[in-house]
Every structure is written in C-alpha cells, then in structure tokens.
Scaffold this motif. Structure first.
Motif, PDB file in Angstrom:
ATOM      1  N   SER A   1     -14.862   1.420   1.137  1.00 46.19           N
ATOM      2  CA  SER A   1     -14.188   0.116   1.086  1.00 46.19           C
ATOM      3  C   SER A   1     -14.410  -0.700   2.350  1.00 46.19           C
ATOM      4  O   SER A   1     -14.117  -1.894   2.381  1.00 46.19           O
ATOM      5  N   ALA A   2     -14.873  -0.064   3.425  1.00 46.89           N
ATOM      6  CA  ALA A   2     -15.069  -0.778   4.693  1.00 46.89           C
ATOM      7  C   ALA A   2     -16.545  -1.121   4.858  1.00 46.89           C
ATOM      8  O   ALA A   2     -17.402  -0.395   4.345  1.00 46.89           O
TER       9      ALA A   2
ATOM     10  N   THR B   1       0.854  -1.202   0.000  1.00 48.36           N
ATOM     11  CA  THR B   1       0.000   0.000   0.000  1.00 48.36           C
ATOM     12  C   THR B   1       0.886   1.248   0.000  1.00 48.36           C
ATOM     13  O   THR B   1       0.670   2.178  -0.775  1.00 48.36           O
TER      14      THR B   1
ATOM     15  N   VAL C   1     -20.157   7.345  -6.080  1.00 50.51           N
ATOM     16  CA  VAL C   1     -19.573   6.469  -5.055  1.00 50.51           C
ATOM     17  C   VAL C   1     -18.998   5.229  -5.707  1.00 50.51           C
ATOM     18  O   VAL C   1     -19.451   4.792  -6.769  1.00 50.51           O
TER      19      VAL C   1
ATOM     20  N   PRO D   1     -10.578   3.082   6.745  1.00 51.55           N
ATOM     21  CA  PRO D   1      -9.160   3.462   6.801  1.00 51.55           C
ATOM     22  C   PRO D   1      -8.446   3.404   5.452  1.00 51.55           C
ATOM     23  O   PRO D   1      -7.251   3.683   5.368  1.00 51.55           O
TER      24      PRO D   1
ATOM     25  N   TRP E   1     -16.637  12.671  -4.916  1.00 51.41           N
ATOM     26  CA  TRP E   1     -16.535  11.210  -4.894  1.00 51.41           C
ATOM     27  C   TRP E   1     -16.493  10.719  -3.459  1.00 51.41           C
ATOM     28  O   TRP E   1     -15.973  11.412  -2.579  1.00 51.41           O
TER      29      TRP E   1
HETATM   30  C1  B12 Z   1      -4.166  -2.683   2.401  1.00 49.83           C
HETATM   31  C2  B12 Z   1      -5.377  -3.345   3.011  1.00 49.83           C
HETATM   32  C3  B12 Z   1      -5.736  -2.994   4.313  1.00 49.83           C
HETATM   33  C4  B12 Z   1      -5.053  -1.869   5.077  1.00 49.83           C
HETATM   34  C5  B12 Z   1      -5.372  -0.489   4.453  1.00 49.83           C
HETATM   35  C6  B12 Z   1      -4.210   0.460   4.658  1.00 49.83           C
HETATM   36  C7  B12 Z   1      -4.457   1.831   4.110  1.00 49.83           C
HETATM   37  N1  B12 Z   1      -3.909   2.792   4.792  1.00 49.83           N
HETATM   38  O1  B12 Z   1      -5.092   2.040   3.100  1.00 49.83           O
HETATM   39  C8  B12 Z   1      -5.610  -2.041   6.525  1.00 49.83           C
HETATM   40  C9  B12 Z   1      -4.519  -2.597   7.416  1.00 49.83           C
HETATM   41  C10 B12 Z   1      -6.178  -0.814   7.191  1.00 49.83           C
HETATM   42  C11 B12 Z   1      -6.695  -3.086   6.317  1.00 49.83           C
HETATM   43  C12 B12 Z   1      -7.552  -3.443   7.331  1.00 49.83           C
HETATM   44  C13 B12 Z   1      -8.477  -4.459   7.241  1.00 49.83           C
HETATM   45  N2  B12 Z   1      -8.656  -5.274   6.213  1.00 49.83           N
HETATM   46 CO1  B12 Z   1      -7.891  -4.937   4.469  1.00 49.83          CO
HETATM   47  N3  B12 Z   1      -7.092  -4.950   2.822  1.00 49.83           N
HETATM   48  C14 B12 Z   1      -6.131  -4.286   2.256  1.00 49.83           C
HETATM   49  C15 B12 Z   1      -5.904  -4.717   0.788  1.00 49.83           C
HETATM   50  C16 B12 Z   1      -4.705  -5.665   0.743  1.00 49.83           C
HETATM   51  C17 B12 Z   1      -5.690  -3.597  -0.203  1.00 49.83           C
HETATM   52  C18 B12 Z   1      -6.756  -2.500  -0.168  1.00 49.83           C
HETATM   53  C19 B12 Z   1      -6.555  -1.541  -1.318  1.00 49.83           C
HETATM   54  O2  B12 Z   1      -6.078  -0.436  -1.144  1.00 49.83           O
HETATM   55  N4  B12 Z   1      -6.887  -1.982  -2.533  1.00 49.83           N
HETATM   56  C20 B12 Z   1      -6.709  -1.198  -3.764  1.00 49.83           C
HETATM   57  C21 B12 Z   1      -8.023  -0.646  -4.165  1.00 49.83           C
HETATM   58  C22 B12 Z   1      -7.878   0.542  -4.983  1.00 49.83           C
HETATM   59  O3  B12 Z   1      -8.744  -1.672  -4.840  1.00 49.83           O
HETATM   60  P1  B12 Z   1     -10.324  -1.744  -4.729  1.00 49.83           P
HETATM   61  O4  B12 Z   1     -10.730  -1.383  -3.366  1.00 49.83           O
HETATM   62  O5  B12 Z   1     -10.733  -3.020  -5.307  1.00 49.83           O
HETATM   63  O6  B12 Z   1     -10.787  -0.526  -5.644  1.00 49.83           O
HETATM   64  C23 B12 Z   1     -11.091  -0.630  -7.019  1.00 49.83           C
HETATM   65  C24 B12 Z   1     -12.588  -0.574  -7.264  1.00 49.83           C
HETATM   66  O7  B12 Z   1     -13.344  -1.075  -6.186  1.00 49.83           O
HETATM   67  C25 B12 Z   1     -12.893   0.855  -7.557  1.00 49.83           C
HETATM   68  N5  B12 Z   1     -13.098   1.798  -6.477  1.00 49.83           N
HETATM   69  C26 B12 Z   1     -12.704   1.730  -5.192  1.00 49.83           C
HETATM   70  N6  B12 Z   1     -13.065   2.853  -4.542  1.00 49.83           N
HETATM   71  C27 B12 Z   1     -13.667   3.651  -5.422  1.00 49.83           C
HETATM   72  C28 B12 Z   1     -14.205   4.925  -5.272  1.00 49.83           C
HETATM   73  C29 B12 Z   1     -14.785   5.546  -6.374  1.00 49.83           C
HETATM   74  C30 B12 Z   1     -15.357   6.918  -6.205  1.00 49.83           C
HETATM   75  C31 B12 Z   1     -14.852   4.879  -7.618  1.00 49.83           C
HETATM   76  C32 B12 Z   1     -15.474   5.517  -8.763  1.00 49.83           C
HETATM   77  C33 B12 Z   1     -14.297   3.598  -7.764  1.00 49.83           C
HETATM   78  C34 B12 Z   1     -13.720   2.997  -6.669  1.00 49.83           C
HETATM   79  O8  B12 Z   1     -11.711   1.279  -8.262  1.00 49.83           O
HETATM   80  C35 B12 Z   1     -10.544   0.650  -7.677  1.00 49.83           C
HETATM   81  C36 B12 Z   1      -9.531   0.388  -8.769  1.00 49.83           C
HETATM   82  O9  B12 Z   1     -10.026  -0.497  -9.717  1.00 49.83           O
HETATM   83  C37 B12 Z   1      -7.262  -5.447   0.495  1.00 49.83           C
HETATM   84  C38 B12 Z   1      -7.234  -6.435  -0.636  1.00 49.83           C
HETATM   85  C39 B12 Z   1      -8.013  -5.916  -1.868  1.00 49.83           C
HETATM   86  N7  B12 Z   1      -8.665  -6.788  -2.568  1.00 49.83           N
HETATM   87  O10 B12 Z   1      -8.081  -4.771  -2.164  1.00 49.83           O
HETATM   88  C40 B12 Z   1      -7.593  -6.009   1.867  1.00 49.83           C
HETATM   89  C41 B12 Z   1      -9.055  -6.367   2.268  1.00 49.83           C
HETATM   90  C42 B12 Z   1      -9.995  -5.332   1.717  1.00 49.83           C
HETATM   91  N8  B12 Z   1      -9.028  -6.282   3.734  1.00 49.83           N
HETATM   92  C43 B12 Z   1      -9.709  -7.206   4.281  1.00 49.83           C
HETATM   93  C44 B12 Z   1      -9.849  -7.356   5.698  1.00 49.83           C
HETATM   94  C45 B12 Z   1     -10.514  -8.637   6.159  1.00 49.83           C
HETATM   95  C46 B12 Z   1      -9.398  -6.356   6.569  1.00 49.83           C
HETATM   96  C47 B12 Z   1      -9.590  -6.307   8.101  1.00 49.83           C
HETATM   97  C48 B12 Z   1     -10.960  -6.794   8.628  1.00 49.83           C
HETATM   98  C49 B12 Z   1      -8.411  -7.094   8.699  1.00 49.83           C
HETATM   99  C50 B12 Z   1      -8.434  -7.209  10.207  1.00 49.83           C
HETATM  100  N9  B12 Z   1      -8.668  -8.432  10.655  1.00 49.83           N
HETATM  101  O11 B12 Z   1      -8.262  -6.238  10.908  1.00 49.83           O
HETATM  102  C51 B12 Z   1      -9.384  -4.812   8.393  1.00 49.83           C
HETATM  103  C52 B12 Z   1     -10.711  -4.021   8.288  1.00 49.83           C
HETATM  104  C53 B12 Z   1     -10.508  -2.533   8.333  1.00 49.83           C
HETATM  105  C54 B12 Z   1     -11.808  -1.776   8.270  1.00 49.83           C
HETATM  106  N10 B12 Z   1     -12.031  -0.858   9.188  1.00 49.83           N
HETATM  107  O12 B12 Z   1     -12.623  -2.028   7.415  1.00 49.83           O
HETATM  108  C55 B12 Z   1     -10.387  -8.109   3.262  1.00 49.83           C
HETATM  109  C56 B12 Z   1     -11.902  -7.792   3.148  1.00 49.83           C
HETATM  110  C57 B12 Z   1     -12.725  -9.023   2.993  1.00 49.83           C
HETATM  111  C58 B12 Z   1     -14.202  -8.667   2.842  1.00 49.83           C
HETATM  112  N11 B12 Z   1     -14.984  -9.681   2.718  1.00 49.83           N
HETATM  113  O13 B12 Z   1     -14.623  -7.536   2.817  1.00 49.83           O
HETATM  114  C59 B12 Z   1      -9.545  -7.860   1.996  1.00 49.83           C
HETATM  115  C60 B12 Z   1     -10.330  -8.012   0.685  1.00 49.83           C
HETATM  116  C61 B12 Z   1      -8.340  -8.852   2.038  1.00 49.83           C
HETATM  117  C62 B12 Z   1      -8.749 -10.275   1.918  1.00 49.83           C
HETATM  118  N12 B12 Z   1      -8.843 -10.842   0.735  1.00 49.83           N
HETATM  119  O14 B12 Z   1      -8.976 -10.899   2.924  1.00 49.83           O
HETATM  120  N13 B12 Z   1      -6.687  -3.592   5.090  1.00 49.83           N
END
Ligand code: B12
Length: 286
Positions: A224-225, A143, A252, A176, A220
């Motif tokens: 994600s949470a 990240t 969103v 977060p 926007w």
């Molecule tokens: C890094 C990370 C964290 C970090 C974040 C650090 C930080 N400062 O950002 C921290 C440590 C905080 C964290 C915590 C947790 N995490 Co986390 N995390 C991740 C991880 C590896 C990457 C997240 C990320 O940045 N992804 C990159 C983004 C950009 O990708 P994206 O969200 O898919 O977004 C795309 C689209 O959705 C869309 N999009 C997203 N947002 C928006 C907004 C707009 C306006 C638009 C148009 C489009 C759009 O465009 C993006 C690009 O294509 C993910 C894995 C994953 N699949 O992403 C797990 C993940 C999300 N986490 C997970 C979990 C389980 C947790 C925790 C519960 C862990 C724990 N036991 O504590 C906690 C929960 C925190 C909370 N309060 O919700 C799970 C969620 C499972 C579920 N069923 O929801 C995941 C999927 C990992 C896994 N496979 O197990 N996490």
C-alpha cells in the motif's frame, strides 16, 4: 462471547422457539445444556447455522448488538457503504462493529465486507485531511475500529481443520498499513486456510524465512506504500523465486502493488474478491 437461548435465536430469525429446539435436537445446530437442562447456543455456532442454512436473519440486533437493525433494512449495497461511513465519521465504534457483524451473520462474504463498506468508507475518510487537520484523527480512529471489527468477526469463524492449507503474508518493510494484510488473512481464514499474518513492515527476507517455518501453500503481500527506489519490486521478485522453488503460490495486492509479467509467477489481485477466487483455485489444486 455470549451464548444464546433458543428463544433469542428464534426471535432474531422470526421462527418459533420449537423450530430452533428441533434444529438442535436433530444435530443441525450444536448446543450445550446448562446445569438446569436448558439449551444454549454459542454465538459463533448460531452465525454458522444462519449463514449455511440461508434462513433470513430478520432481527440481527438481537444477536450481534444494536445498530445492526439498519443493515437489515438496507437492501442496496450503496446505502450500506454510506451508513458505515457515517458510523466511522461519528466515531461510533460499537455501532460500526455491530454493523459488520450483522452483515457477516446475514451471509455477506468477508471479501464483500472488505471490498464494500470498509474500503468505501476509508477511501472517503482518507480525503478529509486535505481540508481539515481533524481528518487525520478520524482516519486513525476509523482504522482502529476496522481492525477491532475484523478481529471480532474472526472470532465467529470455524477453527481451521487439521489438514488445512497454510497461508502466510504481510506488508513489506516501510509499509505501515495494517488493514490490507489483516483483511487478506481474514478472507483466507474464512475460506478454511490456517493463516499466519506477519503484519505491516515485514521485510521480504522475514517472509522467506517464515515460508521455511510454516510451509505455506499461499503467500500474500499487501503493498500500500509507494516503492521508493524500486526496492520492494526487487524484493518481491526475489521472494517469488524462493517461493516457486517451494511450490507456494504468491499473490500481491494493494494500491502500490507493481504490475509484473505472468512469467514472474506472481499474481496481482485488485480486491479481496479476486483473492478469494485465487485462493479457492490454489486449494483445489492442493
Ligand atoms: C489509515 C491511513 C493511513 C495510516 C495507516 C494506519 C495503519 N496502522 O494502518 C497512516 C497514518 C500510517 C497513513 C500514513 C500515510 N498516508 Co495514508 N491513508 C490511510 C487511509 C485513510 C486508509 C488506509 C486503509 O487501511 N485502507 C483500507 C484498505 C483495505 O483499502 P485499500 O488499500 O484500497 O485495499 C483494497 C484493495 O487495494 C485490495 N488490497 C489491498 N491490499 C491487498 C493485498 C492483497 C494480497 C490483495 C489480494 C488485495 C489487496 O483489497 C482492499 C479491499 O478492497 C488511506 C485512504 C484509502 N483510500 O485507503 C490513506 C492514504 C492511502 N494515505 C495517503 C497518504 C498521503 C499518507 C501519507 C503520505 C501521509 C503523510 N503525509 O504522512 C503517509 C504515508 C505512509 C507511508 N509510509 O506510505 C494517501 C495516498 C495518496 C497516494 N497518492 O498514494 C491516501 C490515499 C489518503 C488520501 N486520499 O490522501 N495513512
């Protein structure tokens, strides 16, 4: 950020040095002169020229750093996704950043970089912790690398015009996740918006107040949470009503963005590519 000589740029594009000098002298490519009278091209200007002119970037490593070489050779997007994942897993931050810079310099839209290699790699890295506790550290490092890479990419964007439409946004209270909101901000900045990212953990009331201050055309919200107790959904609906009264569009996205009826006035987008299409529409209408 470093400046390039006509020779550096010529070698990276595999053209003659005199072609580059001609582009400078015709005004197509901006350059400054050193005290000794030599032309120097800012990296951001070189990247703008390459993206807009469509001249293929044959040796990106010469302008954006090592590791970028691999990008050039990789014809297909799947290979690019896998390569980026490998770099993050190996915690090779400089190479990962150079790779994203090279993709951008080669003409990839910012949205395609976010929806492609970055999303792909983080999705996979996100599953590592299920089997190995070290996976958490890898996810945190990945990240951080992506956050820095996006900031570096942004340094290559043209500054917004004085009449640029404004966009603001963030992730709600209790969320977060940093990257999704940063990505939305970068995509909008690249489209010519003046963006104000309030970042993770931003209460809806704060977004509403910021809308008063910045007068955005577009807002926007990255969700994600998980929405425990439905508070985010309620906050979002309230924000939509406030923004509608101000004539601002609300979009969103994110893993936990709720589905809402079109009558809510909220557009749900699934990717940065969809955000791009929506933001272009809003711009044209303003
Ligand atoms: C890094 C990370 C964290 C970090 C974040 C650090 C930080 N400062 O950002 C921290 C440590 C905080 C964290 C915590 C947790 N995490 Co986390 N995390 C991740 C991880 C590896 C990457 C997240 C990320 O940045 N992804 C990159 C983004 C950009 O990708 P994206 O969200 O898919 O977004 C795309 C689209 O959705 C869309 N999009 C997203 N947002 C928006 C907004 C707009 C306006 C638009 C148009 C489009 C759009 O465009 C993006 C690009 O294509 C993910 C894995 C994953 N699949 O992403 C797990 C993940 C999300 N986490 C997970 C979990 C389980 C947790 C925790 C519960 C862990 C724990 N036991 O504590 C906690 C929960 C925190 C909370 N309060 O919700 C799970 C969620 C499972 C579920 N069923 O929801 C995941 C999927 C990992 C896994 N496979 O197990 N996490």
């Amino acid at each position: 950020m470093r400046d390039l000589s006509p020779r550096d740029l010529a070698r990276s594009l595999d053209v003659s040095e005199s072609s580059v000098k001609r582009w400078v002298d015709s005004g197509a490519l901006a350059a400054r002169r050193t005290a000794g009278g030599h032309r120097r091209i800012a990296l951001a200007e070189a990247v703008r020229f390459v993206r807009e002119s469509g001249v293929p970037l044959v040796r990106p490593e010469l302008i954006v750093g090592a590791a970028a070489t691999t990008v050039r050779r990789e014809a297909d997007a799947d290979e690019t996704d896998r390569r980026f994942l490998e770099l993050l897993e190996a915690d090779d931050a400089p190479a990962a950043r150079a790779m994203l810079m090279a993709l951008y310099a080669s003409g990839w839209p910012v949205a395609a970089i976010c929806d492609g290699p970055v999303r792909y790699a983080l999705e996979r890295i996100g599953t590592l912790w299920h089997d190995d506790p070290a996976g958490i550290a890898i996810a945190h490092r990945a990240t951080d690398t992506c956050v820095r890479a996006l900031a570096e990419l942004r340094a290559l964007f043209a500054p917004p015009r004085s009449d640029a439409p404004v966009a603001i946004g963030g992730a709600p209270d209790g969320d977060p996740y940093q990257l999704p909101s940063m990505m939305a901000a970068a995509v909008l900045a690249d489209l010519g918006y003046r963006d104000y990212n309030l970042g993770a953990d931003t209460p809806f009331e704060t977004l509403a107040q910021a809308a008063d201050r910045y007068r955005p055309r577009l807002v926007w919200v990255a969700m994600s949470a998980s929405d425990r107790g439905g508070q985010q959904r309620a906050g979002l609906t309230e924000l939509a009503a406030i923004l509608a009264a101000r004539g601002a569009a609300l979009v969103v996205g994110g893993r936990h963005a709720p589905s809402l009826p079109p009558s809510s006035g909220i557009l749900r987008a699934r990717s940065m590519a969809e955000l791009t299409a929506f933001a272009r529409g809003v711009r044209m209408a303003s």
